[in-house]
Design a protein around this motif. Structure first.
Motif, PDB file in Angstrom:
ATOM      1  N   SER A 191       0.999   4.011   1.955  1.00  0.00           N
ATOM      2  CA  SER A 191      -0.197   2.683   1.314  1.00  0.00           C
ATOM      3  C   SER A 191      -0.349   1.803   0.647  1.00  0.00           C
ATOM      4  N   ASN A 192       0.587   1.616   0.553  1.00  0.00           N
ATOM      5  CA  ASN A 192       0.348  -0.493  -0.105  1.00  0.00           C
ATOM      6  C   ASN A 192       1.538  -1.157   1.238  1.00  0.00           C
ATOM      7  N   GLY A 193       1.120  -0.966   2.333  1.00  0.00           N
ATOM      8  CA  GLY A 193       1.635  -0.996   4.499  1.00  0.00           C
ATOM      9  C   GLY A 193       0.837  -2.241   3.965  1.00  0.00           C
ATOM     10  N   LYS A 194       0.693  -2.937   3.671  1.00  0.00           N
ATOM     11  CA  LYS A 194      -0.309  -4.919   4.069  1.00  0.00           C
ATOM     12  C   LYS A 194       1.106  -5.376   3.521  1.00  0.00           C
ATOM     13  N   VAL A 195       1.542  -5.037   1.927  1.00  0.00           N
ATOM     14  CA  VAL A 195       2.557  -6.097   1.764  1.00  0.00           C
ATOM     15  C   VAL A 195       3.900  -5.221   1.528  1.00  0.00           C
ATOM     16  N   GLU A 196       3.787  -4.578   2.360  1.00  0.00           N
ATOM     17  CA  GLU A 196       4.979  -3.877   3.256  1.00  0.00           C
ATOM     18  C   GLU A 196       5.756  -4.836   4.449  1.00  0.00           C
ATOM     19  N   ASN A 197       4.783  -5.237   4.885  1.00  0.00           N
ATOM     20  CA  ASN A 197       4.387  -5.288   6.245  1.00  0.00           C
ATOM     21  C   ASN A 197       4.477  -7.068   6.299  1.00  0.00           C
ATOM     22  N   GLN A 206      -6.241   5.139   6.474  1.00  0.00           N
ATOM     23  CA  GLN A 206      -7.162   5.264   5.479  1.00  0.00           C
ATOM     24  C   GLN A 206      -7.009   3.454   5.345  1.00  0.00           C
ATOM     25  N   THR A 207      -7.974   2.927   5.624  1.00  0.00           N
ATOM     26  CA  THR A 207      -7.917   1.235   5.539  1.00  0.00           C
ATOM     27  C   THR A 207      -7.969   1.083   4.214  1.00  0.00           C
ATOM     28  N   HIS A 208      -7.451   0.233   3.392  1.00  0.00           N
ATOM     29  CA  HIS A 208      -8.005  -1.040   1.976  1.00  0.00           C
ATOM     30  C   HIS A 208      -9.618  -1.693   2.093  1.00  0.00           C
ATOM     31  N   GLU A 209     -10.745  -1.652   1.540  1.00  0.00           N
ATOM     32  CA  GLU A 209     -12.307  -2.308   1.999  1.00  0.00           C
ATOM     33  C   GLU A 209     -10.870  -3.565   1.474  1.00  0.00           C
TER      34      GLU A 209
END
Length: 376
Positions: A272-278, A173-176
């Motif tokens: 769920s906060n994957g973009k920051v983790e990457n 489920q991607t962020h908007e």
């Protein structure tokens, strides 16, 4: 055999249906041959006590009695002429035999419906998992749909669910995607070489900043965020995990005063906060390689910000500031001048492509119901 030989084409003049009643019969050229008796139950891997129980259950089961009559009288050519209770055996009709009032499919016992729950319990007694239970069951037992019933039985076992290695991966489920830079910002803390850092990232441009933290208190985090907000503007939404720095009353007051909507994710589910983790992983790699090469890590971060993103024509700093920033690498003057760029469609396609590949090995889990047991 590709071609049948002469002997395989030589048929018997008399073909007895029931070998138990005929010991000797005449074949062509008056040669006497005995009818061989085969005891199939000798090869069945089921105890005599269990066979007796299955035999009694077969005698009282209406469907099994209809199946026995059909096997003895012969199967019809059309499946639809069979009663619904035995039509499911039509595809294996050539493998079914009867011995001692027990129906067999090869060396596997056909279990009556009334006795199947008991056999499912015995198959899963040791809780050896779905594949192990299926291998055990397929050695000696058979009924239509046995694979699905074993899987369903194991999936509802509370003990197996309690000691599962991990939860099934759900679909992504991607962020908007925000419609402008610095509208949605994500933050998180990370440790590098024994020191604490704060990473602040823009969801639109993928531009991030790193700040060294002297302490990991909410006051220190707020102080670093204020410098970024003064430089780039106040975002609409801030996304963080539910760490103590972001769940304190001091941080809530800061969010309310600066008119920022604070959304949190579970610390136990960093995906769920994957973009920051990457981006934390990227920042660590850049800093690690720079220190190993005795280079300046800030130059490495500067080069990363000015490198075009895969699948796009712009870099993170271009999407945030509408221009490139000067690096040690020769840069065209036209790139250093401000020019508004629109990458919303490219960002959308990138997210769809990411979701497509991720969902190949994921599936949606059933929704939780009220009063349902949840293991954490």
């Amino acid at each position: 055999m590709v071609l049948a030989d002469t002997l395989s084409r030589a048929y018997l003049q008399h073909t007895p249906r029931d070998c138990e009643r005929i010991e000797v019969f005449q074949v062509k050229h008056n040669l006497a041959k005995e009818c061989e008796q085969i005891d199939m139950l000798q090869d069945v891997q089921v105890s005599q006590v269990r066979l007796a129980d299955i035999r009694n259950a077969t005698k009282t089961d209406t469907a099994m009695q209809q199946l026995k009559q059909t096997i003895l009288q012969g199967w019809p050519d059309n499946k639809h002429t069979l009663p619904g209770s035995i039509a499911e055996f039509f595809n294996v009709r050539d493998e079914l035999v009867i011995q001692d009032d027990i129906i067999l499919r090869g060396n596997r016992v056909v279990v009556p419906r009334s006795y199947r729950p008991d056999m499912l319990q015995r198959i899963h007694t040791s809780h050896i998992g779905v594949n192990g239970c299926l291998r055990r069951a397929r050695e000696s037992l058979y009924w239509p749909g046995i694979t699905a019933e074993v899987k369903n039985h194991v999936s509802r076992c509370h003990i197996c669910r309690t000691y599962e290695t991990r939860q099934t991966k759900e679909k992504l489920q991607t962020h908007e995607i925000p419609d402008r830079p610095w509208a949605k910002v994500g933050v998180d803390l990370f440790t590098f070489q024994g020191r604490e850092y704060l990473l602040t990232m823009d969801y639109y441009s993928n531009y991030w900043e790193t700040d060294r933290l002297l302490t990991t208190t909410s006051e220190e985090v707020v102080k670093k965020l204020k410098t970024h907000y003064a430089r780039y503007g106040i975002p609409d939404i801030l996304i963080s995990d539910n760490g103590p720095q972001f769940s304190s009353s001091y941080f809530r007051i800061f969010m309310r005063k600066w008119d920022i909507t604070h959304k949190t994710s579970s610390p136990g589910y960093p995906q769920s906060n994957g973009k920051v983790e990457n981006n934390i992983k990227t920042a660590k790699n850049l800093m690690k390689k720079a220190y190993r090469a005795n280079a300046d890590p800030w130059l490495a971060i500067l080069d990363f910000r000015n490198t075009p993103t895969q699948g796009m024509t712009t870099s993170p700093v271009q999407r945030l500031m509408s221009r490139r920033t000067r690096t040690l690498l020769t840069t065209a003057t036209s790139l250093l001048k401000p020019k508004v760029t629109q990458e919303f469609e490219a960002l959308r396609q990138s997210k769809e492509r990411q979701k497509k590949y991720y969902d190949r090995t994921a599936r949606d889990l059933p929704e939780l119901k009220e009063h349902q047991t949840v293991r954490i």
